[in-house]
Design an enzyme around this catalytic site. Structure first.
Site, PDB file in Angstrom:
ATOM      1  CB  THR A  92      -1.181 -18.526  -5.221  1.00 19.06           C
ATOM      2  OG1 THR A  92      -2.419 -18.759  -4.861  1.00 19.06           O
ATOM      3  CG2 THR A  92      -0.289 -17.364  -4.591  1.00 19.06           C
ATOM      4  CE  LYS A 167      -3.044 -16.656  -1.985  1.00 17.28           C
ATOM      5  NZ  LYS A 167      -4.322 -16.849  -1.140  1.00 17.28           N
ATOM      6  CE  LYS A 242       2.242 -21.696  -4.803  1.00 16.54           C
ATOM      7  NZ  LYS A 242       0.987 -21.808  -5.834  1.00 16.54           N
TER       8      LYS A 242
HETATM    9  P1  NAD Z   1      -4.568 -29.003  -5.586  1.00 15.07           P
HETATM   10  O1  NAD Z   1      -3.106 -29.568  -5.789  1.00 15.07           O
HETATM   11  O2  NAD Z   1      -5.581 -29.609  -4.806  1.00 15.07           O
HETATM   12  O3  NAD Z   1      -5.037 -28.865  -7.240  1.00 15.07           O
HETATM   13  C1  NAD Z   1      -4.575 -28.259  -8.397  1.00 15.07           C
HETATM   14  C2  NAD Z   1      -5.009 -29.430  -9.230  1.00 15.07           C
HETATM   15  O4  NAD Z   1      -4.391 -29.155 -10.573  1.00 15.07           O
HETATM   16  C3  NAD Z   1      -4.816 -30.989  -9.014  1.00 15.07           C
HETATM   17  O5  NAD Z   1      -5.855 -31.531  -9.017  1.00 15.07           O
HETATM   18  C4  NAD Z   1      -3.971 -31.577 -10.163  1.00 15.07           C
HETATM   19  O6  NAD Z   1      -4.091 -32.786 -10.582  1.00 15.07           O
HETATM   20  C5  NAD Z   1      -4.316 -30.446 -11.552  1.00 15.07           C
HETATM   21  N1  NAD Z   1      -3.126 -30.157 -12.387  1.00 15.07           N
HETATM   22  C6  NAD Z   1      -1.773 -30.143 -12.094  1.00 15.07           C
HETATM   23  N2  NAD Z   1      -1.108 -29.850 -13.173  1.00 15.07           N
HETATM   24  C7  NAD Z   1      -2.188 -30.043 -14.222  1.00 15.07           C
HETATM   25  C8  NAD Z   1      -2.247 -29.863 -15.735  1.00 15.07           C
HETATM   26  N3  NAD Z   1      -1.063 -29.658 -16.517  1.00 15.07           N
HETATM   27  N4  NAD Z   1      -3.231 -29.943 -16.243  1.00 15.07           N
HETATM   28  C9  NAD Z   1      -4.349 -30.152 -15.534  1.00 15.07           C
HETATM   29  N5  NAD Z   1      -4.665 -30.198 -14.271  1.00 15.07           N
HETATM   30  C10 NAD Z   1      -3.480 -29.935 -13.631  1.00 15.07           C
HETATM   31  O7  NAD Z   1      -4.396 -27.404  -4.965  1.00 15.07           O
HETATM   32  P2  NAD Z   1      -5.479 -26.522  -4.624  1.00 15.07           P
HETATM   33  O8  NAD Z   1      -5.305 -26.426  -3.194  1.00 15.07           O
HETATM   34  O9  NAD Z   1      -6.758 -26.508  -5.044  1.00 15.07           O
HETATM   35  O10 NAD Z   1      -4.695 -25.036  -5.000  1.00 15.07           O
HETATM   36  C11 NAD Z   1      -4.571 -24.826  -6.368  1.00 15.07           C
HETATM   37  C12 NAD Z   1      -4.267 -23.172  -6.371  1.00 15.07           C
HETATM   38  O11 NAD Z   1      -4.882 -22.357  -5.446  1.00 15.07           O
HETATM   39  C13 NAD Z   1      -2.640 -23.004  -5.782  1.00 15.07           C
HETATM   40  O12 NAD Z   1      -1.976 -22.093  -6.465  1.00 15.07           O
HETATM   41  C14 NAD Z   1      -2.636 -22.610  -4.451  1.00 15.07           C
HETATM   42  O13 NAD Z   1      -1.610 -21.884  -3.972  1.00 15.07           O
HETATM   43  C15 NAD Z   1      -3.935 -21.649  -4.496  1.00 15.07           C
HETATM   44  N6  NAD Z   1      -4.794 -21.525  -3.454  1.00 15.07           N
HETATM   45  C16 NAD Z   1      -4.991 -22.593  -2.605  1.00 15.07           C
HETATM   46  C17 NAD Z   1      -5.631 -22.618  -1.466  1.00 15.07           C
HETATM   47  C18 NAD Z   1      -6.117 -23.640  -0.565  1.00 15.07           C
HETATM   48  O14 NAD Z   1      -6.584 -23.405   0.605  1.00 15.07           O
HETATM   49  N7  NAD Z   1      -6.183 -24.935  -0.780  1.00 15.07           N
HETATM   50  C19 NAD Z   1      -6.262 -21.335  -1.018  1.00 15.07           C
HETATM   51  C20 NAD Z   1      -5.839 -20.088  -1.781  1.00 15.07           C
HETATM   52  C21 NAD Z   1      -5.142 -20.295  -2.826  1.00 15.07           C
END
Ligand code: NAD
Length: 292
Positions: A92, A167, A242
């Protein structure tokens, strides 16, 4: 079956990558946290983002925020991807960054879609996410069968950035609903009423919504949720903060009246300011109830 590079194996990416493996795709994963990447049985773990991106049919990213996504596409993915690789960013991020990155990709001959999701970690694990997709019709046609493996609903919303736009509207609605449910339970508690009675009535009455029946913020009632697990995310308050920040910026630009959205943004701003960015977003109820 496609060869897929998947970058960002966090709360969401884990279930999504697992479902791609289960469907028979050849998946190569990378995360800065190598432990998380090793968690995907049947996937190849790449030693770098460059290696995950090189030589794939499709590269999927599921990363925390716009600046990270921009850096990873500019420095890691585009310089190493094979011609014709389709890029799908499921993170997102803001509409503008999504449009700029799609334009840059197109300038180098790549198709790029923004395909953010709704449905949370449970939806990612179960393969029942909703995908909101922005980008070309050709790109969407290539992506749809792969997204369908991870989701129950895949909607083409328009050109680049349209998925992100839908979204942030959805998540602003979600935040307002979550706070409304939290305030309902907090009020009932202060009135000495049974939370179970409120759940039993409202889940079958006009107060019904996803934040109540699927993701109830009150512990001990309704389905097992983050509230029953110490508000472990789930969907972290910092990520909701965010998303609401993105919605507020978009509303300002568009001249939209989002008074309740702004109140929700302020509630999550206070939560993040109190050091609770890593707490699940349903934990917003704790301040309303006056509990830790
Ligand atoms: P999260 O923080 O658990 O996962 C993100 C991952 O990206 C982490 O494991 C981190 O180590 C990795 N990362 C960061 N920088 C990196 C890089 N340069 N190279 C490789 N890996 C890297 O977050 P999440 O909850 O999985 O959410 C991910 C996305 O999905 C976000 O944008 C969030 O807004 C969106 N989202 C989350 C949810 C939810 O319920 N968690 C629901 C809908 C959308």
């Amino acid at each position: 079956m496609a060869t897929i590079g998947f970058i960002g194996i966090g709360n969401m990416g884990t279930g999504m990558a697992r479902n791609l493996v289960r469907a028979g795709h050849e998946v190569t994963v990378f995360d800065l946290d190598t432990e998380k990447a090793r968690d995907i049985e049947g996937a190849t773990v790449a030693g770098s983002g460059e290696a995950a991106a090189a030589g794939r049919d499709i590269v999927i990213t599921m990363l925390p925020a716009g600046p990270v996504v921009a850096k990873v596409y500019r420095d890691t993915i585009r310089p190493n991807a094979a011609p014709d690789t389709l890029f799908i960013d499921c993170s997102t991020i803001d509409v503008e960054t999504a449009r700029v990155l799609a334009g840059e990709a197109s300038g180098e001959g790549f198709a790029m879609l923004d395909a953010p999701v709704s449905g949370g970690v449970a939806g990612a694990d179960a393969g029942t996410l909703a995908f909101m997709v922005g980008g070309s019709a050709e790109g969407f046609a290539r992506a749809e069968p792969v997204l369908a493996v991870m989701g129950a609903k895949v909607v083409h919303c328009g050109e680049a950035g349209a998925g992100q736009g839908i979204k942030i509207c959805n998540n602003m609605m979600l935040a307002i609903q979550m706070i409304s449910v939290a305030e309902g339970f907090a009020l009932a508690e202060k009135l000495g009423l049974s939370p179970q009675s409120l759940f039993d009535v409202s889940s079958a009455a006009s107060g019904q919504c996803w934040s109540l029946t699927t993701y109830c913020p009150m512990p001990g009632v309704g389905p097992q949720t983050s509230a029953d697990n110490g508000y472990k995310p789930g969907f972290a308050a910092g990520l909701m903060h965010k998303d609401l920040g993105l919605a507020m910026a978009a509303a300002e630009q568009a001249g939209a009246d989002v008074a309740f959205g702004r109140a929700a943004f302020e509630a999550y701003d206070r939560m993040v300011g109190a050091g609770d960015a890593g707490v699940d977003f349903s934990g917003v109820i704790r301040a309303k109830r006056g509990v830790d």
